[in-house]
Design a protein around this motif. Structure first.
Motif, PDB file in Angstrom:
ATOM      1  N   GLY A  60       0.899  37.546 -28.139  1.00 41.02           N
ATOM      2  CA  GLY A  60       0.578  37.402 -29.550  1.00 41.02           C
ATOM      3  C   GLY A  60      -0.078  38.630 -30.147  1.00 41.02           C
ATOM      4  N   LYS A  61       0.181  39.819 -29.565  1.00 42.72           N
ATOM      5  CA  LYS A  61      -0.394  41.060 -30.086  1.00 42.72           C
ATOM      6  C   LYS A  61       0.036  41.278 -31.533  1.00 42.72           C
ATOM      7  CE  LYS A  61      -1.114  45.887 -28.785  1.00 42.72           C
ATOM      8  NZ  LYS A  61      -0.691  46.975 -27.891  1.00 42.72           N
ATOM      9  N   PRO A  65       1.094  38.874 -34.441  1.00 40.37           N
ATOM     10  CA  PRO A  65       1.179  37.451 -34.757  1.00 40.37           C
ATOM     11  C   PRO A  65       2.219  37.105 -35.813  1.00 40.37           C
ATOM     12  CG  PRO A  65      -0.691  38.417 -35.880  1.00 40.37           C
ATOM     13  CD  PRO A  65      -0.109  39.502 -35.018  1.00 40.37           C
ATOM     14  N   LEU A 106       7.988  35.520 -31.331  1.00 38.53           N
ATOM     15  CA  LEU A 106       7.865  34.733 -32.555  1.00 38.53           C
ATOM     16  C   LEU A 106       9.175  33.985 -32.802  1.00 38.53           C
ATOM     17  CD1 LEU A 106       6.070  37.549 -34.590  1.00 38.53           C
ATOM     18  CD2 LEU A 106       5.019  35.507 -33.590  1.00 38.53           C
ATOM     19  N   THR A 162       3.912  33.035 -39.263  1.00 43.83           N
ATOM     20  CA  THR A 162       4.405  33.857 -38.154  1.00 43.83           C
ATOM     21  C   THR A 162       5.494  34.833 -38.581  1.00 43.83           C
ATOM     22  OG1 THR A 162       5.986  32.119 -37.546  1.00 43.83           O
ATOM     23  CG2 THR A 162       3.867  32.134 -36.394  1.00 43.83           C
ATOM     24  N   GLU A 183      -7.129  38.085 -39.930  1.00 44.06           N
ATOM     25  CA  GLU A 183      -6.695  38.565 -38.612  1.00 44.06           C
ATOM     26  C   GLU A 183      -5.171  38.671 -38.550  1.00 44.06           C
ATOM     27  OE1 GLU A 183      -6.797  37.150 -33.938  1.00 44.06           O
ATOM     28  OE2 GLU A 183      -8.274  36.316 -35.340  1.00 44.06           O
ATOM     29  N   ILE A 184      -4.470  37.670 -39.068  1.00 41.43           N
ATOM     30  CA  ILE A 184      -2.996  37.701 -39.093  1.00 41.43           C
ATOM     31  C   ILE A 184      -2.516  38.898 -39.916  1.00 41.43           C
ATOM     32  CG2 ILE A 184      -0.931  36.510 -39.943  1.00 41.43           C
ATOM     33  CD1 ILE A 184      -2.421  33.851 -39.309  1.00 41.43           C
ATOM     34  N   GLU A 188      -3.155  42.239 -38.037  1.00 41.62           N
ATOM     35  CA  GLU A 188      -2.415  42.458 -36.798  1.00 41.62           C
ATOM     36  C   GLU A 188      -0.899  42.328 -36.946  1.00 41.62           C
ATOM     37  OE1 GLU A 188      -3.692  43.547 -34.008  1.00 41.62           O
ATOM     38  OE2 GLU A 188      -5.685  43.592 -34.926  1.00 41.62           O
ATOM     39  N   ALA A 189      -0.432  41.839 -38.089  1.00 46.04           N
ATOM     40  CA  ALA A 189       1.004  41.660 -38.305  1.00 46.04           C
ATOM     41  C   ALA A 189       1.737  43.000 -38.306  1.00 46.04           C
ATOM     42  CB  ALA A 189       1.243  40.934 -39.626  1.00 46.04           C
TER      43      ALA A 189
END
Length: 353
Positions: A27-28, A30, A88, A107, A156-157, A160-161
């Motif tokens: 999940g690095k 997301p 994903l 996602t 965070e999503i 990191e997306a």
């Protein structure tokens, strides 16, 4: 005896630490968040008043369930394959498709619109979604995500997306070469620089909204798409090398823009994804990649049909799209998109795996 046992457990602990540090974190990435044109539009144009649609047969005939989702191909797109490769979902939803919940969009989501460009004028021609509107949709999406997931997880999503920009071909084909709207204001080199400047602005805008991991896709040799071959008056049926030179010039300036963006944007990782050499290699030696036809699209006569024209005479559409580099006269087949996805994943996106 005790010391041997202690040494054993210490050794086991060290091995576990080493193994865990060498294994990629699950999940690095997301989510996959996409901006662009028909190469990455997964159905947004279905929900706007435009003729630039692909939500009817033969589009989508090799997609799961044989559904024409609005993707301008027979199946999945590069971004769908990339999403799956990052663990994903196997397809990226269109933002304007209200059948998806915000939890599903968390996602991955595509804001892309077939027919659009970096230049707002390009989007006005087929009445599609300009890039600045796509970025506004992204800002709206962020707020929805905060409501659904809470501010901390949403941020965070977003941070990191992986953000993918695939756009620019229509600016040349639609806006500069076939319908010469911009030549009165820009020479070809000036227009290239203008477009790269717009790409730079879009990335900075996305950065201001929280994007940190970004990929800019270079242009493929669009002088070799079937419609460009058809309209090549000097050498009918051959690649238009003037068009290809523009693509290469754009790519060179885009690479330099990517370098500068990395210098300017703190904590950002911006990468350039090479597609020109990959498609050029396929065009030069199609049989090496399992293709039989590189000069025509699968749908219709394969010479000029795209979008609504692609659906007018399905009887002419080829039997096996996997043997064709292009599905219509502009857009690659799923088989070509899969090759491109593998190349992009193993090169440009390797640092995010």
């Amino acid at each position: 005896m005790f010391s041997q046992s202690l040494r054993y457990w210490l050794l086991l602990l060290i091995m576990r630490i080493l193994l865990s540090s060498s294994t990629p974190t699950a999940g690095k990435v997301p989510a996959i968040i996409v901006f662009g044109d028909s190469t990455v539009d997964t159905g947004n144009n279905n929900y706007i008043p435009t003729v630039a649609k692909g939500n009817f047969p033969p589009y989508g005939r090799d997609f799961d369930g044989g559904v024409a989702t609005g993707r301008f191909s027979n199946g999945r797109l590069v971004t769908d394959f990339l999403s799956e490769a990052f663990g994903l979902p196997s397809s990226v939803p269109a933002y304007l498709d209200t059948s998806y919940t915000i939890d599903q969009l968390a996602t991955g989501v595509s804001f892309a619109s077939g027919g659009t460009g970096l230049d707002d004028l390009t989007a006005k021609i087929p009445s599609v979604i300009p890039l600045n509107q796509q970025l506004e949709y992204f800002a709206e999406y962020k707020e929805k995500l905060k409501l659904a997931k809470g501010e901390s997880l949403a941020n965070e999503i977003i941070a990191e997306a992986l953000y993918i920009f695939s756009i620019g071909t229509n600016d040349f084909i639609v806006n500069y070469l076939v319908l010469p709207l911009r030549p009165a204001h820009y020479t070809a080199p000036e227009y290239v620089t203008y477009l790269v400047g717009l790409a730079d602005e879009a990335v900075r805008h996305a950065y201001d909204l929280g994007a940190r991991k970004m990929e800019l896709t270079g242009l493929a040799p669009f002088g070799c798409i079937p419609s460009a071959r058809t309209l090549n008056h000097d050498e009918p049926g051959e690649c238009n090398e003037e068009y290809n030179q523009l693509a290469m010039r754009f790519n060179a300036e885009l690479k330099e823009a990517v370098r500068k963006l990395n210098d300017d944007l703190a904590s950002a990782q911006v990468v350039y994804a090479e597609t020109y050499s990959v498609v050029a290699a396929i065009v030069a030696n199609p049989s090496d990649y399992g293709f039989e036809n590189v000069a025509q699209g699968c749908c219709g006569t394969g010479l000029i049909e795209t979008s609504v024209l692609c659906g007018m005479d399905q009887a002419l559409t080829c039997q096996d799209a996997n043997k064709y580099v292009f599905f219509d006269s502009v857009h690659p087949s799923e088989a070509t998109y899969r090759i491109l996805a593998d190349e992009i994943l193993n090169n440009a996106l390797r640092i995010f795996l």
